[in-house]
Design a protein around this motif. Structure first.
Motif, PDB file in Angstrom:
ATOM      1  N   THR A 232       0.821  -1.211   0.000  1.00 16.77           N
ATOM      2  CA  THR A 232       0.000   0.000   0.000  1.00 16.77           C
ATOM      3  C   THR A 232       0.853   1.259   0.000  1.00 16.77           C
ATOM      4  OG1 THR A 232      -1.657  -1.226   1.260  1.00 16.77           O
ATOM      5  CG2 THR A 232      -1.930   1.150   1.136  1.00 16.77           C
ATOM      6  N   ASP A 233       1.999   1.215   0.691  1.00 18.13           N
ATOM      7  CA  ASP A 233       2.865   2.398   0.739  1.00 18.13           C
ATOM      8  C   ASP A 233       3.376   2.764  -0.650  1.00 18.13           C
ATOM      9  OD1 ASP A 233       4.296   0.008   0.707  1.00 18.13           O
ATOM     10  OD2 ASP A 233       5.990   0.827   1.831  1.00 18.13           O
ATOM     11  N   ARG A 234       3.750   1.747  -1.434  1.00 12.32           N
ATOM     12  CA  ARG A 234       4.225   2.017  -2.794  1.00 12.32           C
ATOM     13  C   ARG A 234       3.086   2.488  -3.693  1.00 12.32           C
ATOM     14  NH1 ARG A 234       8.425  -2.873  -4.412  1.00 12.32           N
ATOM     15  NH2 ARG A 234       9.675  -2.861  -2.497  1.00 12.32           N
ATOM     16  N   ALA A 235       1.903   1.913  -3.505  1.00  9.84           N
ATOM     17  CA  ALA A 235       0.736   2.327  -4.285  1.00  9.84           C
ATOM     18  C   ALA A 235       0.425   3.799  -4.040  1.00  9.84           C
ATOM     19  CB  ALA A 235      -0.470   1.458  -3.943  1.00  9.84           C
ATOM     20  N   LEU A 236       0.485   4.203  -2.786  1.00 10.52           N
ATOM     21  CA  LEU A 236       0.217   5.603  -2.449  1.00 10.52           C
ATOM     22  C   LEU A 236       1.300   6.513  -3.006  1.00 10.52           C
ATOM     23  CD1 LEU A 236      -1.048   5.205   1.219  1.00 10.52           C
ATOM     24  CD2 LEU A 236      -2.392   5.975  -0.744  1.00 10.52           C
ATOM     25  N   ALA A 237       2.555   6.067  -2.962  1.00 12.39           N
ATOM     26  CA  ALA A 237       3.653   6.875  -3.505  1.00 12.39           C
ATOM     27  C   ALA A 237       3.449   7.104  -5.005  1.00 12.39           C
ATOM     28  CB  ALA A 237       4.991   6.192  -3.244  1.00 12.39           C
ATOM     29  N   LEU A 238       3.027   6.055  -5.715  1.00 12.96           N
ATOM     30  CA  LEU A 238       2.741   6.192  -7.145  1.00 12.96           C
ATOM     31  C   LEU A 238       1.591   7.167  -7.383  1.00 12.96           C
ATOM     32  CD1 LEU A 238       2.967   2.574  -8.622  1.00 12.96           C
ATOM     33  CD2 LEU A 238       4.106   4.593  -9.530  1.00 12.96           C
ATOM     34  N   TYR A 239       0.574   7.058  -6.546  1.00 15.57           N
ATOM     35  CA  TYR A 239      -0.590   7.940  -6.673  1.00 15.57           C
ATOM     36  C   TYR A 239      -0.193   9.399  -6.462  1.00 15.57           C
ATOM     37  CZ  TYR A 239      -5.121  10.072  -5.534  1.00 15.57           C
ATOM     38  OH  TYR A 239      -6.222  10.884  -5.499  1.00 15.57           O
TER      39      TYR A 239
END
Length: 343
Positions: A232-239
């Motif tokens: 989730t942390d990487r997903a949010l960073a991409l977002y």
């Protein structure tokens, strides 16, 4: 005829008087045309020896008249015609009248000094048409279908080798993740990476990550991948990166809907025994995109994918009606989906 056979004949000097090139891989079609031009004429003859038409603007009578006219001041001529109505099943323009029998008459006795090439940017030709059957009987129909994922990977490596560079498999994988499957974009990025590596150098995954920007669609691919892997942390960073690039949350939501829907369909098709190549045909995806989608779908159950799609539909409605602030709404969706996992 498959395009590799057409290229082999071209290299051997066996050039047909006419071709019907069809398919969705425009890069390969353009490459074939450039090779044909190089085989037919010297660079200084190109302006006089290359003529272009479109069946949406020019009637077949005009095109055949040009093909029947001997080349002027040059030894040979290439007539390239973009077509969606003569060999495909597109709609005829009311302003342009075509007489297929005139073209078939020419094809039965073509001019030796002219090559007539039709470009049909469709997955299929209209097999009901006499012209299609006639061209097939003469082995003049060339298919330019998208490459399978493994073929695309090997093609990228060979392109780098042609520039005296070595490209690591990890670099190829990272490049395709960032750029997608459009061969023109891949070729441009490989050329840039090879220039950076220098003659005899190696293109690494680190260089790709540093020098190649991901498209919005590929970022959404990656976003889905991170959600599926519960990162989730990487997903949010991409977002957040996409927001910095001024991407609209509603657009990103629509892309997520498309990707999760494809994942659901891939999972259903796999249950029915479809291969990745067959899935690509069913979904209208490039084989590489179908392969990545299938890999992502493994992290979700069918029920979970259906639930995510339902939630995305609700989010889209709430965004468009102002019930939720767009940026926050999509951020909360990513947090909730990542925390719940693939089910």
């Amino acid at each position: 005829m498959e395009y590799r056979k057409a290229l082999r004949e071209l290299r051997e000097g066996r050039i047909k008087p006419y071709y019907v090139c069809y398919g969705t891989e425009s890069y390969l079609i353009d490459d074939f045309i450039e090779r044909l031009i190089a085989a037919l004429m010297e660079p200084e003859h190109r302006e006089m020896g290359l003529v272009r038409f479109s069946t949406s603007e020019n009637p077949l009578d005009e095109i055949v008249d040009e093909a029947e006219t001997p080349p002027f001041l040059v030894p040979s001529k290439l007539v390239v015609v973009r077509d969606s109505v003569v060999f495909a099943s597109g709609r005829d323009s009311a302003k342009v009248e075509h007489r297929p029998e005139r073209l078939q008459g020419y094809m039965s006795g073509p001019l030796d000094s002219t090559v007539l090439l039709f470009v049909v940017p469709h997955e299929k030709l209209d097999e009901r048409k006499k012209l299609v059957k006639y061209a097939k009987d003469k082995d003049a129909v060339v298919s330019f279908a998208p490459m399978a994922a493994e073929e695309l990977s090997q093609w990228a490596i060979r392109r780098a080798e042609g520039q005296k560079r070595r490209m690591e498999q990890g670099a190829v994988d990272e490049l395709l993740r960032r750029v997608g499957s459009e061969m023109g974009a891949i070729a441009a990025e490989i050329d840039k990476l090879c220039l950076h590596a220098g003659e005899g150098g190696t293109v690494t995954a680190e260089a790709v990550a540093t020098l190649v920007s991901a498209s919005t669609e590929q970022s959404v691919f990656k976003l889905t991948e991170e959600i599926a892997a519960l990162r989730t942390d990487r997903a949010l960073a991409l977002y957040y990166d996409l927001l910095k690039q001024r991407e609209e949350p509603i657009k990103l939501t629509a892309l997520l809907v498309r990707q999760f829907r494809n994942m659901l369909l891939v999972k259903e098709l796999r249950k029915q025994g479809f291969t990745p190549q067959q899935m690509a045909g069913q979904l209208g995806l490039h084989p590489y995109a179908a392969k990545i989608t299938a890999e992502q779908a493994r992290g979700f159950s069918l029920e979970r994918l259906a639930a995510v799609l339902e939630r995305l539909a609700e989010l889209d409605y709430e965004m468009k009606t102002g019930r939720v602030e767009k940026t926050l709404g999509l951020e909360l969706f990513l947090l909730r989906t990542g925390s719940e996992g693939g089910g």
